[in-house]
Design an enzyme around this catalytic site. Structure first.
Site, PDB file in Angstrom:
ATOM      1  N   HIS A 109      25.039  46.156  10.333  1.00 22.81           N
ATOM      2  CA  HIS A 109      24.639  47.257   9.565  1.00 22.81           C
ATOM      3  C   HIS A 109      25.881  47.831   8.820  1.00 22.81           C
ATOM      4  O   HIS A 109      26.895  48.018   9.384  1.00 22.81           O
ATOM      5  CB  HIS A 109      24.022  48.191  10.539  1.00 22.81           C
ATOM      6  N   ASP A 160      15.986  45.987  12.241  1.00 20.95           N
ATOM      7  CA  ASP A 160      15.270  45.294  11.344  1.00 20.95           C
ATOM      8  C   ASP A 160      14.875  43.839  11.692  1.00 20.95           C
ATOM      9  O   ASP A 160      13.769  43.445  11.881  1.00 20.95           O
ATOM     10  CB  ASP A 160      15.889  45.154  10.050  1.00 20.95           C
TER      11      ASP A 160
END
Length: 432
Positions: A308, A366
């Protein structure tokens, strides 16, 4: 924001500027550069604003190095495991968790605004049947201001609060109807006897011809997905909402702008990209070759759903989503879906591979959310719509905070100009 008492001095060509250092409740100190142009005749260069605080905020705090995400001071894990989405929505909007009475009143108000104006049904008929649901969502949300002109009075607190409730209440209806329209199915109206997440699932999957039974495991999973995506500090879409809002635009237009920013694959489309990656890998036998390509910097192959930009250690939302993923797969009895099996195997390999561990490339929110949504029967075209549905609460909370801040100014970033210097115009006759 408070003065830390510290001052940084910058000297350039004999001129000096004293930059006050501000301290927040948490996080690193911040240099106040607002007078640097006046004092030194220069301004700062920060592409992507990665090192720039564009505002003060009391809503969300992230420490990417330590994997911390707080909403109004509460750890995201505690909220996702113990609260409901409507509790979190109230918290983001108002700063404190609601009492039972406050929560009941909040939910009742939301339920009174879930219906769309009947003329909005005509909007959907203007879209092609194969239109992307995000296009429908963006256009319809932006058009809400045509039905609620009072939203333009952003100086009025009651008007701001009403717009916030309307947006949070109506987004599930618009999102579900966007899906129904693309499927050629009848619109399902909201039900006030259901929770926020249950109501959305009902509008997505119910049919007028037969009753729809709510699965509590799936409803709770959807509630967690909404909580985990509700706000994430000053990301691209939130900054877009704030920037649009700084012009005095109505909140429906601002949230539509946020939806447009979220639409980009580098932002809201990450979970959809995960499933596309898995489909491209094809089978477990191809994973070793895929991993080798990811490690090859010249291949251009990326491992989607891992790592991320903000979290340099681990995504605090991922562990909760991982547990939710296993709950959903277990509830649905999914054991032989090739794509889901592939995802589980890829996760197992990646989290034990020294290359990825060393680089802190752990599965993020995600990776798991895409698997959950697919298992629940939600098409990939709706993934970003679900993200927007959840994030609307954060967007409108950030918008309200910005509008209500004393001395709020229109956003106006600067640039480093690299074009041609001043030159004289040449008429056609002399240009040859």
């Amino acid at each position: 924001m408070t003065e830390s008492g510290k001052v940084a001095t910058v000297t350039l060509e004999g001129k000096s500027a004293s930059l006050p250092v501000h301290s927040g409740t948490l996080g690193p100190d911040v240099l106040d550069i607002r007078k640097i142009t006046a004092d030194l005749g220069v301004f700062t260069f920060d592409p992507g604003y990665g090192e720039t605080a564009s505002c003060t905020s009391k809503i969300t705090f992230i420490d990417g190095d330590k994997g911390i995400l707080l909403h109004r001071g509460y750890p995201i894990a505690q909220l996702a495991e113990q609260a409901t989405f409507t509790e979190v929505a109230y918290l983001l909007l108002n700063g404190e968790l609601p009492t039972t009475t406050e929560h009941d009143a909040f939910v009742d108000t939301l339920k009174s605004h879930t219906l769309l104006h009947e003329q909005i049904r005509n909007f959907f008929n203007g879209f092609r049947r194969d239109a992307h649901p995000m296009a429908i969502l963006c256009g319809t949300v932006g058009a809400l201001s045509a039905f609620y002109s009072d939203a333009n009075d952003i100086s009025n607190a009651a008007s701001r609060n009403l717009s916030a409730m309307r947006l949070i209440a109506k987004l599930p209806t618009i999102a579900a109807w966007a899906y129904k329209y693309t499927q050629g199915e009848a619109f399902v109206y909201p039900r006030n006897d259901l929770t926020y997440a249950e109501n959305f699932l009902s509008m997505m999957f119910a049919h007028p011809s037969e009753p729809y039974k709510i699965n509590p495991i799936l409803a709770r999973a959807m509630d967690r997905i909404l909580i985990l995506h509700a706000d994430h500090e000053q990301n691209a879409s939130t900054s877009t909402v704030r920037m649009a809002g700084s012009t005095g635009a109505n909140p429906f237009a601002c949230v539509a702008a946020g939806i447009a920013a979220l639409w980009g694959p580098a932002h809201g489309g990450a979970n959809e990209a995960v499933l596309k990656m898995l489909a491209k890998i094809g089978s477990k036998d191809n994973i070793p070759e895929f991993i080798a390509q990811v490690k090859d910097k010249n291949s251009g192959v990326r491992l989607m759903g891992f790592g991320h930009r903000v979290y340099k250690n681990f995504d605090p939302r991922a562990k909760i989503m991982q547990a939710t993923c296993h709950e959903v797969l277990g509830e649905l009895g999914i054991k032989d879906d090739p794509l889901l099996d592939l995802a589980v195997e890829l996760e197992k390999i990646a989290i034990n591979d020294e290359y990825f561990v060393k680089r802190s490339l752990y599965p993020n929110v995600d990776f798991y959310s895409g698997i959950i949504l697919k298992a629940m029967g939600i098409p990939t075209s709706m993934f970003t719509v679900l993200f927007a549905l959840a994030r609307t609460t954060g967007w409108i909370s950030q918008w309200k905070e910005m509008i209500e801040e004393p001395g709020q100014r229109i956003s106006r970033p600067r640039q480093l100009y690299t074009g041609s210097p001043e030159r004289d115009f040449t008429p056609f006759a002399k240009r040859g």
